[in-house]
Design a protein around this motif. Structure first.
Motif, PDB file in Angstrom:
ATOM      1  N   ILE A  13     -97.986  91.237  39.806  1.00  0.00           N
ATOM      2  CA  ILE A  13     -99.078  92.218  39.828  1.00  0.00           C
ATOM      3  C   ILE A  13     -98.450  93.597  39.683  1.00  0.00           C
ATOM      4  CG2 ILE A  13    -100.954  93.229  41.183  1.00  0.00           C
ATOM      5  CD1 ILE A  13    -101.397  90.572  42.516  1.00  0.00           C
ATOM      6  N   LYS A  16     -94.849  93.918  39.828  1.00  0.00           N
ATOM      7  CA  LYS A  16     -94.143  93.385  41.000  1.00  0.00           C
ATOM      8  C   LYS A  16     -94.239  91.852  40.960  1.00  0.00           C
ATOM      9  CE  LYS A  16     -94.645  93.381  46.068  1.00  0.00           C
ATOM     10  NZ  LYS A  16     -93.341  93.224  46.607  1.00  0.00           N
ATOM     11  N   GLN A  83    -106.798  83.987  54.258  1.00  0.00           N
ATOM     12  CA  GLN A  83    -106.203  84.499  55.495  1.00  0.00           C
ATOM     13  C   GLN A  83    -107.126  85.499  56.186  1.00  0.00           C
ATOM     14  OE1 GLN A  83    -102.330  86.191  54.742  1.00  0.00           O
ATOM     15  NE2 GLN A  83    -101.875  86.473  56.906  1.00  0.00           N
TER      16      GLN A  83
HETATM   17  P1  ADP Z   1     -97.260  86.302  52.700  1.00  0.00           P
HETATM   18  O1  ADP Z   1     -96.104  85.362  52.548  1.00  0.00           O
HETATM   19  O2  ADP Z   1     -97.077  87.172  53.908  1.00  0.00           O
HETATM   20  O3  ADP Z   1     -98.594  85.617  52.690  1.00  0.00           O
HETATM   21  P2  ADP Z   1     -98.249  87.571  50.289  1.00  0.00           P
HETATM   22  O4  ADP Z   1     -98.293  86.445  49.342  1.00  0.00           O
HETATM   23  O5  ADP Z   1     -99.558  88.044  50.847  1.00  0.00           O
HETATM   24  O6  ADP Z   1     -97.186  87.278  51.453  1.00  0.00           O
HETATM   25  O7  ADP Z   1     -97.579  88.818  49.572  1.00  0.00           O
HETATM   26  C1  ADP Z   1     -96.309  88.699  48.929  1.00  0.00           C
HETATM   27  C2  ADP Z   1     -95.886  90.076  48.468  1.00  0.00           C
HETATM   28  O8  ADP Z   1     -96.756  90.530  47.434  1.00  0.00           O
HETATM   29  C3  ADP Z   1     -95.940  91.150  49.550  1.00  0.00           C
HETATM   30  O9  ADP Z   1     -94.859  92.010  49.383  1.00  0.00           O
HETATM   31  C4  ADP Z   1     -97.265  91.861  49.292  1.00  0.00           C
HETATM   32  O10 ADP Z   1     -97.213  93.204  49.730  1.00  0.00           O
HETATM   33  C5  ADP Z   1     -97.356  91.760  47.784  1.00  0.00           C
HETATM   34  N1  ADP Z   1     -98.746  91.705  47.292  1.00  0.00           N
HETATM   35  C6  ADP Z   1     -99.681  90.814  47.650  1.00  0.00           C
HETATM   36  N2  ADP Z   1    -100.849  91.057  46.997  1.00  0.00           N
HETATM   37  C7  ADP Z   1    -100.610  92.135  46.222  1.00  0.00           C
HETATM   38  C8  ADP Z   1    -101.419  92.910  45.301  1.00  0.00           C
HETATM   39  N3  ADP Z   1    -102.688  92.578  45.076  1.00  0.00           N
HETATM   40  N4  ADP Z   1    -100.846  93.950  44.669  1.00  0.00           N
HETATM   41  C9  ADP Z   1     -99.543  94.266  44.903  1.00  0.00           C
HETATM   42  N5  ADP Z   1     -98.733  93.587  45.749  1.00  0.00           N
HETATM   43  C10 ADP Z   1     -99.265  92.549  46.398  1.00  0.00           C
END
Ligand code: ADP
Ligand code: MG
Length: 262
Positions: A13, A16, A83
């Protein structure tokens, strides 16, 4: 061929990289614990599976590429419990749980006997039967968390994706949910459940997937994955690992000392 197969699943996204070439095979009837530190990509992986975020690579369920299914076919095959808590609605609990049956209904269809049975069973499994006529927005946080899980269970899909379903629950209900998920798997469903409680993961899960920075660190049995080395390197904690009644437990004990690159 495995029942659920992820082939080089990637997700980015705004440049990233949230998931980096995840490949995975999951047997039918497996209770799979998804673990890893905050930000590891656990929720992103479940969202990719639920088609809530666009991903590269392929996900096949029972041989069928999920991208080829229409939304209703997908909704019948997999239930997703996110979540966040979006359940503060002014609905009767029974009606809220019945939302899980929507993929089964025809456009004007009234609830069938199977719909009513599935809703009643899901409420009973989540020890919510006595609360059926209460409004969801009047329930406690833990009761609402159980209501959300009941709604996902009521779908009756062969695959259940549950993101931290026990995070808000007291110990009795945590154990109850894990036992119930295990029972669902013994009936042939498969469950991917995100957990932070490593003892619950080690006791109840058939397989554990340890993620870090969007990558698979290790995938295997709880004993294979929940090692002192992995806990130190990935979670940055020192933990006590032991056994009670022939079952493993993991007790995170201390933050790894700064500068300890173990
Ligand atoms: P977790 O293992 O805690 O569930 P996530 O899958 O929610 O982790 O997030 C993984 C990474 O991606 C984190 O660094 C989060 O900040 C980032 N992230 C999640 N959703 C988005 C988004 N919509 N845009 C940018 N970064 C995101
Ligand atoms: Mg998450």
């Amino acid at each position: 061929m495995s029942w659920l197969a992820l082939e080089a699943v990637g997700l980015a996204i705004d440049g990233k990289r949230l998931l980096d070439s995840i490949s995975l095979e999951v047997e039918q009837g497996c209770l799979l614990g998804l673990i890893g530190p905050n930000g590891a990509g656990k929720s992103s992986l479940l969202k990719a599976l639920a088609h809530l975020l666009p991903y590269s690579g392929a996900i096949r369920l029972d041989g069928q590429d999920l991208k080829t299914l229409d939304p209703r076919q997908r909704a019948l095959r997999l239930a997703y419990l996110g979540q966040g808590d979006e359940s503060g609605w002014p609905l009767r609990l029974g009606d809220y749980v019945a939302l899980g049956r929507l993929p089964h209904r025809t456009f004007w269809g009234l609830p069938s006997q199977a719909d009513r049975q599935a809703v009643a069973q899901a409420m009973a499994d989540m020890a919510l039967t006595g609360l059926a006529s209460r409004r969801v927005d009047s329930l406690s946080g833990g009761e609402r968390a159980r209501a959300r899980l009941a709604r996902a269970l009521a779908v009756g899909s062969p695959l259940l994706l549950a993101d931290e379903p026990v995070a808000a629950l007291d110990p009795f209900h945590q154990l109850n949910v894990m036992q119930m998920l295990g029972a669902q798997c013994r009936q042939g469903r498969s469950v991917l459940v995100v957990l932070h409680d490593l003892t619950l993961a080690s006791r109840f899960c058939d397989r554990v997937l340890l993620l870090d920075q969007g990558r698979v660190v290790e995938y295997g049995s709880p004993r294979q994955v929940l090692t002192p080395k992995n806990l130190q390197q990935v979670y940055k904690v020192q933990a006590m690992l032991g056994e009670h009644q022939q079952q493993p437990f993991v007790l995170p004990w201390a933050c790894r000392p700064e500068g300890d690159g173990a």
